[in-house]
Write a protein that holds these residues in place. Structure first.
Motif, mmCIF file in Angstrom:
data_model
loop_
_atom_site.group_PDB
_atom_site.id
_atom_site.type_symbol
_atom_site.label_atom_id
_atom_site.label_comp_id
_atom_site.label_asym_id
_atom_site.label_seq_id
_atom_site.Cartn_x
_atom_site.Cartn_y
_atom_site.Cartn_z
ATOM 1 N N LEU A 9 70.786 -20.401 80.976
ATOM 2 C CA LEU A 9 71.667 -19.934 79.910
ATOM 3 C C LEU A 9 73.129 -20.145 80.294
ATOM 4 O O LEU A 9 73.952 -20.581 79.463
ATOM 5 N N ALA A 10 73.459 -19.864 81.559
ATOM 6 C CA ALA A 10 74.834 -20.054 82.020
ATOM 7 C C ALA A 10 75.234 -21.531 81.942
ATOM 8 O O ALA A 10 76.361 -21.862 81.547
ATOM 9 N N ALA A 11 74.318 -22.408 82.307
ATOM 10 C CA ALA A 11 74.601 -23.846 82.237
ATOM 11 C C ALA A 11 74.887 -24.264 80.803
ATOM 12 O O ALA A 11 75.781 -25.073 80.533
ATOM 13 N N SER A 12 74.117 -23.709 79.868
ATOM 14 C CA SER A 12 74.338 -24.029 78.462
ATOM 15 C C SER A 12 75.669 -23.469 77.965
ATOM 16 O O SER A 12 76.386 -24.117 77.195
ATOM 17 N N ALA A 13 76.002 -22.254 78.404
ATOM 18 C CA ALA A 13 77.240 -21.629 77.943
ATOM 19 C C ALA A 13 78.476 -22.330 78.507
ATOM 20 O O ALA A 13 79.460 -22.581 77.790
ATOM 21 N N LEU A 14 78.435 -22.682 79.789
ATOM 22 C CA LEU A 14 79.573 -23.361 80.417
ATOM 23 C C LEU A 14 79.661 -24.817 79.973
ATOM 24 O O LEU A 14 80.762 -25.367 79.839
#
Length: 361
Positions: A9-14
Protein backbone atom coordinates in the motif's frame (compact mmCIF):
# COMPACT_ATOMS: atom_id res chain seq x y z
CA UNK A 1 1.40 -11.02 6.42
CA UNK A 2 0.08 -7.56 7.29
CA UNK A 3 3.55 -6.01 6.99
CA UNK A 4 4.04 -6.85 3.33
CA UNK A 5 0.48 -5.78 2.47
CA UNK A 6 1.09 -2.47 4.25
CA UNK A 7 4.34 -2.05 2.34
CA UNK A 8 2.49 -2.72 -0.91
CA UNK A 9 0.00 0.00 0.00
CA UNK A 10 2.85 2.38 0.84
CA UNK A 11 4.49 1.68 -2.52
CA UNK A 12 1.23 2.51 -4.27
CA UNK A 13 0.72 5.68 -2.24
CA UNK A 14 4.27 6.98 -2.73
CA UNK A 15 4.24 5.83 -6.36
CA UNK A 16 7.93 6.26 -7.25
CA UNK A 17 9.11 4.93 -10.59
CA UNK A 18 12.23 2.80 -10.69
CA UNK A 19 13.42 3.98 -14.07
CA UNK A 20 15.76 6.71 -12.84
CA UNK A 21 17.46 7.46 -9.56
CA UNK A 22 16.04 10.98 -9.21
CA UNK A 23 12.51 9.55 -9.15
CA UNK A 24 13.25 6.90 -6.53
CA UNK A 25 16.47 7.56 -4.62
CA UNK A 26 15.45 5.75 -1.43
CA UNK A 27 13.82 2.86 -3.28
CA UNK A 28 16.86 2.37 -5.52
CA UNK A 29 19.18 2.20 -2.51
CA UNK A 30 16.84 -0.27 -0.81
CA UNK A 31 16.63 -2.42 -3.93
CA UNK A 32 20.42 -2.59 -4.16
CA UNK A 33 20.68 -3.77 -0.54
CA UNK A 34 17.91 -6.36 -0.73
CA UNK A 35 18.90 -7.86 -4.08
CA UNK A 36 22.50 -8.18 -2.93
CA UNK A 37 21.40 -9.98 0.24
CA UNK A 38 19.07 -12.37 -1.61
CA UNK A 39 21.66 -13.08 -4.31
CA UNK A 40 24.11 -14.04 -1.57
CA UNK A 41 21.53 -16.51 -0.22
CA UNK A 42 21.39 -18.22 -3.60
CA UNK A 43 25.14 -18.02 -4.32
CA UNK A 44 26.83 -17.98 -0.89
CA UNK A 45 30.30 -18.68 -2.26
CA UNK A 46 30.17 -16.38 -5.29
CA UNK A 47 32.38 -13.28 -5.31
CA UNK A 48 30.03 -10.92 -7.15
CA UNK A 49 26.45 -12.24 -7.09
CA UNK A 50 23.54 -9.97 -7.92
CA UNK A 51 19.79 -10.17 -8.56
CA UNK A 52 17.21 -8.31 -10.59
CA UNK A 53 13.64 -7.69 -9.46
CA UNK A 54 11.10 -9.11 -11.91
CA UNK A 55 7.36 -9.57 -12.18
CA UNK A 56 7.66 -13.29 -11.48
CA UNK A 57 9.04 -16.59 -12.69
CA UNK A 58 8.07 -16.09 -16.33
CA UNK A 59 10.01 -12.83 -16.67
CA UNK A 60 12.96 -14.23 -14.72
CA UNK A 61 13.20 -17.29 -16.98
CA UNK A 62 12.98 -15.08 -20.05
CA UNK A 63 15.78 -12.88 -18.74
CA UNK A 64 17.93 -15.95 -18.07
CA UNK A 65 17.53 -17.06 -21.68
CA UNK A 66 18.21 -13.54 -22.92
CA UNK A 67 21.47 -13.32 -20.97
CA UNK A 68 22.55 -16.71 -22.31
CA UNK A 69 21.62 -15.74 -25.87
CA UNK A 70 23.73 -12.60 -25.60
CA UNK A 71 26.69 -14.72 -24.51
CA UNK A 72 26.30 -17.41 -27.16
CA UNK A 73 24.19 -16.07 -30.02
CA UNK A 74 20.93 -17.08 -31.65
CA UNK A 75 22.11 -20.67 -32.12
CA UNK A 76 21.81 -21.34 -28.39
CA UNK A 77 19.90 -24.52 -27.61
CA UNK A 78 17.69 -24.55 -24.52
CA UNK A 79 17.31 -27.96 -22.90
CA UNK A 80 14.46 -28.50 -20.45
CA UNK A 81 12.84 -31.36 -18.59
CA UNK A 82 9.45 -32.67 -19.64
CA UNK A 83 7.90 -31.05 -16.56
CA UNK A 84 9.59 -27.66 -17.01
CA UNK A 85 7.53 -24.47 -16.83
CA UNK A 86 5.78 -23.40 -20.02
CA UNK A 87 7.56 -20.03 -19.96
CA UNK A 88 10.71 -21.53 -21.51
CA UNK A 89 8.91 -22.32 -24.75
CA UNK A 90 7.44 -18.84 -24.90
CA UNK A 91 10.77 -17.21 -24.03
CA UNK A 92 12.56 -19.15 -26.78
CA UNK A 93 9.91 -17.99 -29.26
CA UNK A 94 10.13 -14.36 -28.15
CA UNK A 95 13.93 -14.36 -28.33
CA UNK A 96 14.19 -16.04 -31.72
CA UNK A 97 15.80 -19.17 -30.27
CA UNK A 98 15.18 -22.74 -31.42
CA UNK A 99 12.33 -24.65 -29.81
CA UNK A 100 13.61 -26.08 -26.50
CA UNK A 101 14.89 -29.64 -26.50
CA UNK A 102 12.76 -31.66 -24.07
CA UNK A 103 14.47 -34.29 -21.91
CA UNK A 104 12.35 -37.12 -20.45
CA UNK A 105 11.27 -36.91 -16.82
CA UNK A 106 10.17 -40.50 -16.13
CA UNK A 107 9.55 -39.93 -12.43
CA UNK A 108 8.56 -36.28 -12.68
CA UNK A 109 12.15 -35.03 -12.65
CA UNK A 110 14.77 -34.60 -15.35
CA UNK A 111 16.74 -37.75 -16.20
CA UNK A 112 20.50 -36.94 -16.01
CA UNK A 113 21.42 -39.79 -18.37
CA UNK A 114 18.96 -38.55 -20.99
CA UNK A 115 20.30 -35.04 -20.46
CA UNK A 116 23.83 -36.22 -21.18
CA UNK A 117 22.61 -37.71 -24.46
CA UNK A 118 20.82 -34.50 -25.39
CA UNK A 119 24.01 -32.52 -24.78
CA UNK A 120 26.11 -34.84 -26.94
CA UNK A 121 25.99 -32.36 -29.82
CA UNK A 122 28.05 -29.42 -30.97
CA UNK A 123 27.00 -25.90 -30.15
CA UNK A 124 26.21 -23.92 -27.00
CA UNK A 125 23.43 -25.10 -24.70
CA UNK A 126 21.59 -23.77 -21.67
CA UNK A 127 20.06 -26.42 -19.44
CA UNK A 128 17.02 -25.27 -17.47
CA UNK A 129 16.45 -27.47 -14.44
CA UNK A 130 13.53 -27.04 -12.04
CA UNK A 131 13.39 -26.79 -8.25
CA UNK A 132 9.68 -27.11 -7.65
CA UNK A 133 7.77 -28.36 -10.67
CA UNK A 134 4.36 -26.85 -11.34
CA UNK A 135 2.40 -30.09 -11.28
CA UNK A 136 3.98 -32.04 -8.42
CA UNK A 137 6.38 -29.70 -6.64
CA UNK A 138 9.35 -31.94 -7.42
CA UNK A 139 13.02 -30.96 -7.54
CA UNK A 140 15.27 -32.10 -10.34
CA UNK A 141 18.49 -33.88 -9.21
CA UNK A 142 20.52 -30.67 -9.24
CA UNK A 143 23.98 -32.06 -8.28
CA UNK A 144 23.82 -34.72 -10.99
CA UNK A 145 22.53 -32.24 -13.56
CA UNK A 146 25.29 -29.79 -12.66
CA UNK A 147 27.85 -32.57 -13.15
CA UNK A 148 26.44 -33.38 -16.59
CA UNK A 149 26.49 -29.70 -17.57
CA UNK A 150 30.08 -29.30 -16.41
CA UNK A 151 31.19 -32.36 -18.37
CA UNK A 152 29.42 -31.17 -21.53
CA UNK A 153 30.42 -27.51 -21.24
CA UNK A 154 26.78 -26.43 -20.98
CA UNK A 155 25.46 -23.64 -18.79
CA UNK A 156 22.90 -24.28 -16.07
CA UNK A 157 19.86 -22.23 -15.13
CA UNK A 158 17.54 -23.35 -12.34
CA UNK A 159 13.91 -22.34 -12.22
CA UNK A 160 13.37 -22.24 -8.46
CA UNK A 161 10.35 -19.95 -8.63
CA UNK A 162 8.48 -22.31 -6.32
CA UNK A 163 11.20 -24.05 -4.33
CA UNK A 164 13.79 -21.26 -3.99
CA UNK A 165 12.61 -19.93 -0.60
CA UNK A 166 13.37 -23.34 0.91
CA UNK A 167 16.85 -21.83 1.24
CA UNK A 168 15.50 -19.99 4.29
CA UNK A 169 14.79 -23.29 6.05
CA UNK A 170 17.60 -24.86 8.05
CA UNK A 171 15.65 -28.12 8.10
CA UNK A 172 14.93 -28.48 4.39
CA UNK A 173 17.49 -26.37 2.52
CA UNK A 174 19.49 -29.53 1.72
CA UNK A 175 16.79 -30.23 -0.87
CA UNK A 176 18.40 -27.46 -2.92
CA UNK A 177 21.95 -28.82 -2.82
CA UNK A 178 23.55 -28.00 -6.16
CA UNK A 179 21.46 -24.86 -6.74
CA UNK A 180 24.52 -22.68 -6.24
CA UNK A 181 26.26 -24.39 -9.17
CA UNK A 182 23.89 -22.69 -11.62
CA UNK A 183 24.82 -19.53 -13.48
CA UNK A 184 21.36 -18.04 -13.04
CA UNK A 185 18.45 -18.88 -10.73
CA UNK A 186 14.80 -17.84 -10.80
CA UNK A 187 13.04 -17.22 -7.47
CA UNK A 188 9.48 -16.00 -6.95
CA UNK A 189 8.69 -14.79 -3.44
CA UNK A 190 5.02 -14.55 -4.41
CA UNK A 191 4.80 -18.25 -3.56
CA UNK A 192 6.71 -19.57 -0.53
CA UNK A 193 7.82 -16.02 0.28
CA UNK A 194 4.22 -14.81 0.87
CA UNK A 195 4.69 -11.52 -0.96
CA UNK A 196 1.95 -9.70 -2.85
CA UNK A 197 2.65 -9.93 -6.57
CA UNK A 198 4.90 -8.91 -8.15
CA UNK A 199 7.86 -10.39 -6.27
CA UNK A 200 10.13 -12.22 -8.71
CA UNK A 201 13.91 -12.33 -8.82
CA UNK A 202 16.59 -13.46 -11.22
CA UNK A 203 19.79 -14.16 -9.31
CA UNK A 204 23.10 -14.31 -11.18
CA UNK A 205 26.38 -15.77 -9.99
CA UNK A 206 28.41 -12.97 -11.60
CA UNK A 207 27.05 -9.43 -11.74
CA UNK A 208 29.11 -8.84 -14.89
CA UNK A 209 26.61 -10.99 -16.80
CA UNK A 210 24.06 -8.19 -16.39
CA UNK A 211 26.15 -5.65 -18.30
CA UNK A 212 24.48 -6.63 -21.59
CA UNK A 213 21.22 -5.17 -20.29
CA UNK A 214 22.78 -1.70 -20.24
CA UNK A 215 20.72 0.90 -22.03
CA UNK A 216 20.93 4.69 -22.22
CA UNK A 217 18.24 7.33 -22.51
CA UNK A 218 19.62 10.81 -21.94
CA UNK A 219 16.66 11.99 -19.89
CA UNK A 220 16.93 9.00 -17.53
CA UNK A 221 20.62 8.05 -17.23
CA UNK A 222 22.81 10.52 -19.06
CA UNK A 223 26.47 9.49 -19.26
CA UNK A 224 27.70 12.43 -17.23
CA UNK A 225 25.21 11.68 -14.44
CA UNK A 226 26.36 8.07 -14.34
CA UNK A 227 30.02 9.13 -14.35
CA UNK A 228 29.23 11.50 -11.49
CA UNK A 229 28.00 8.56 -9.42
CA UNK A 230 24.23 8.61 -9.83
CA UNK A 231 22.95 5.00 -9.90
CA UNK A 232 21.91 3.77 -13.34
CA UNK A 233 18.60 1.92 -13.02
CA UNK A 234 17.74 1.48 -16.68
CA UNK A 235 19.92 -1.59 -17.02
CA UNK A 236 18.26 -3.26 -14.03
CA UNK A 237 15.17 -4.29 -15.95
CA UNK A 238 13.71 -4.64 -19.43
CA UNK A 239 10.88 -2.45 -18.18
CA UNK A 240 11.13 1.31 -17.91
CA UNK A 241 8.42 2.36 -15.47
CA UNK A 242 8.23 -0.13 -12.61
CA UNK A 243 7.03 -0.10 -9.03
CA UNK A 244 9.36 -0.34 -6.01
CA UNK A 245 8.25 -3.94 -5.42
CA UNK A 246 11.33 -4.65 -3.37
CA UNK A 247 9.85 -2.59 -0.51
CA UNK A 248 7.49 -5.45 0.35
CA UNK A 249 10.34 -7.94 0.54
CA UNK A 250 12.50 -5.56 2.56
CA UNK A 251 9.76 -5.09 5.16
CA UNK A 252 9.16 -8.85 5.38
CA UNK A 253 12.86 -9.58 5.81
CA UNK A 254 13.08 -6.89 8.47
CA UNK A 255 10.06 -8.25 10.33
CA UNK A 256 10.73 -11.99 10.07
CA UNK A 257 14.32 -12.47 8.97
CA UNK A 258 15.67 -15.71 7.59
CA UNK A 259 14.60 -17.63 10.69
CA UNK A 260 11.00 -16.42 10.58
CA UNK A 261 10.61 -17.10 6.88
CA UNK A 262 12.22 -20.49 7.29
CA UNK A 263 9.74 -21.38 10.03
CA UNK A 264 6.85 -20.52 7.71
CA UNK A 265 8.35 -22.71 4.98
CA UNK A 266 8.72 -25.56 7.46
CA UNK A 267 5.11 -25.18 8.60
CA UNK A 268 3.76 -25.42 5.05
CA UNK A 269 5.91 -28.43 4.28
CA UNK A 270 4.66 -30.13 7.45
CA UNK A 271 1.08 -29.34 6.45
CA UNK A 272 1.67 -31.09 3.13
CA UNK A 273 2.93 -34.18 4.93
CA UNK A 274 -0.08 -34.10 7.27
CA UNK A 275 -2.44 -33.80 4.32
CA UNK A 276 -0.74 -36.71 2.60
CA UNK A 277 -1.23 -38.75 5.79
CA UNK A 278 -4.96 -38.01 5.71
CA UNK A 279 -5.24 -39.02 2.06
CA UNK A 280 -3.40 -42.29 2.70
CA UNK A 281 -5.82 -43.12 5.53
CA UNK A 282 -8.93 -42.30 3.49
CA UNK A 283 -10.28 -45.56 2.01
CA UNK A 284 -11.79 -43.90 -1.05
CA UNK A 285 -8.81 -41.78 -2.10
CA UNK A 286 -5.46 -42.43 -3.78
CA UNK A 287 -2.27 -40.48 -3.06
CA UNK A 288 0.07 -39.90 -5.99
CA UNK A 289 3.24 -39.78 -3.84
CA UNK A 290 4.62 -38.30 -0.66
CA UNK A 291 5.15 -34.55 -1.21
CA UNK A 292 8.59 -33.05 -1.72
CA UNK A 293 7.56 -29.42 -1.13
CA UNK A 294 3.98 -28.37 -0.38
CA UNK A 295 2.07 -29.93 -3.29
CA UNK A 296 -0.09 -33.02 -2.80
CA UNK A 297 -1.74 -34.90 -5.67
CA UNK A 298 -4.71 -37.14 -4.89
CA UNK A 299 -7.83 -38.53 -6.57
CA UNK A 300 -10.88 -40.65 -5.80
CA UNK A 301 -10.06 -44.34 -6.17
CA UNK A 302 -11.11 -45.71 -9.54
CA UNK A 303 -12.55 -42.41 -10.77
CA UNK A 304 -12.47 -41.47 -14.44
CA UNK A 305 -10.58 -38.31 -15.40
CA UNK A 306 -13.88 -36.67 -16.34
CA UNK A 307 -15.13 -37.25 -12.80
CA UNK A 308 -11.99 -35.77 -11.27
CA UNK A 309 -12.29 -32.68 -13.47
CA UNK A 310 -15.99 -32.32 -12.60
CA UNK A 311 -15.29 -32.53 -8.85
CA UNK A 312 -12.78 -29.70 -9.11
CA UNK A 313 -15.11 -27.51 -11.15
CA UNK A 314 -18.02 -28.14 -8.80
CA UNK A 315 -16.03 -27.16 -5.71
CA UNK A 316 -14.79 -24.03 -7.49
CA UNK A 317 -18.22 -23.01 -8.77
CA UNK A 318 -19.78 -23.48 -5.34
CA UNK A 319 -17.01 -21.50 -3.67
CA UNK A 320 -16.20 -24.37 -1.33
CA UNK A 321 -12.59 -25.24 -2.21
CA UNK A 322 -9.91 -24.14 -4.67
CA UNK A 323 -7.99 -27.15 -5.93
CA UNK A 324 -5.68 -27.36 -8.90
CA UNK A 325 -5.37 -30.12 -11.46
CA UNK A 326 -2.36 -31.99 -12.77
CA UNK A 327 -1.59 -34.84 -15.15
CA UNK A 328 0.66 -37.61 -13.87
CA UNK A 329 1.13 -41.24 -14.94
CA UNK A 330 -1.47 -40.65 -17.64
CA UNK A 331 -4.22 -39.72 -15.20
CA UNK A 332 -5.78 -36.50 -13.93
CA UNK A 333 -5.22 -35.65 -10.28
CA UNK A 334 -6.57 -33.07 -7.88
CA UNK A 335 -3.79 -30.80 -6.64
CA UNK A 336 -3.59 -29.18 -3.22
CA UNK A 337 -0.75 -26.66 -2.98
CA UNK A 338 -0.46 -25.68 0.67
CA UNK A 339 0.98 -22.18 0.99
CA UNK A 340 -0.92 -20.80 3.98
CA UNK A 341 0.90 -21.55 7.25
CA UNK A 342 -2.29 -20.73 9.16
CA UNK A 343 -4.06 -23.73 7.68
CA UNK A 344 -5.42 -25.97 10.45
CA UNK A 345 -5.87 -29.75 10.67
CA UNK A 346 -9.63 -29.12 10.47
CA UNK A 347 -9.12 -27.26 7.18
CA UNK A 348 -7.23 -30.21 5.74
CA UNK A 349 -9.90 -32.68 6.83
CA UNK A 350 -12.63 -30.48 5.38
CA UNK A 351 -10.99 -30.56 1.95
CA UNK A 352 -11.18 -34.33 1.91
CA UNK A 353 -14.77 -34.30 3.18
CA UNK A 354 -15.75 -31.97 0.34
CA UNK A 355 -14.00 -34.11 -2.28
CA UNK A 356 -15.55 -37.30 -0.96
CA UNK A 357 -18.98 -35.66 -0.87
CA UNK A 358 -18.66 -34.48 -4.45
CA UNK A 359 -17.52 -37.93 -5.55
CA UNK A 360 -20.78 -39.55 -4.47
CA UNK A 361 -23.18 -36.98 -5.89
Amino acid sequence: FSADAAADLAASALNPSMDSWDQAPAASALEAEVTAALAAEVFPDARTPDALVTTGGTESNQLALLLARERHGAGLRTVVGADAHHSFRRAAWLLGLPEPVVVPAPHGTMDPAALAEALDQDGPALVAATAGTTDEGLIDPLPEIADVCAAAGAELHVDAAYGGPVLFSRTHRRLLDGLDRARTVTVDLHKLGWQPAAAGLLAVRDAADLAVLGHTADYLNADDDTEAGLPDLLGRSLRTTRRPDVLKTAVTLRALGRTGLGALVDTCMELAQDFADLVEKAPGLDLRARPTLTTVLFRPTGAEDETVAAIRRTLLAEGRAVLGRAKADGRLWLKATLLNPRTTPADLAEILTLVEGSTHR
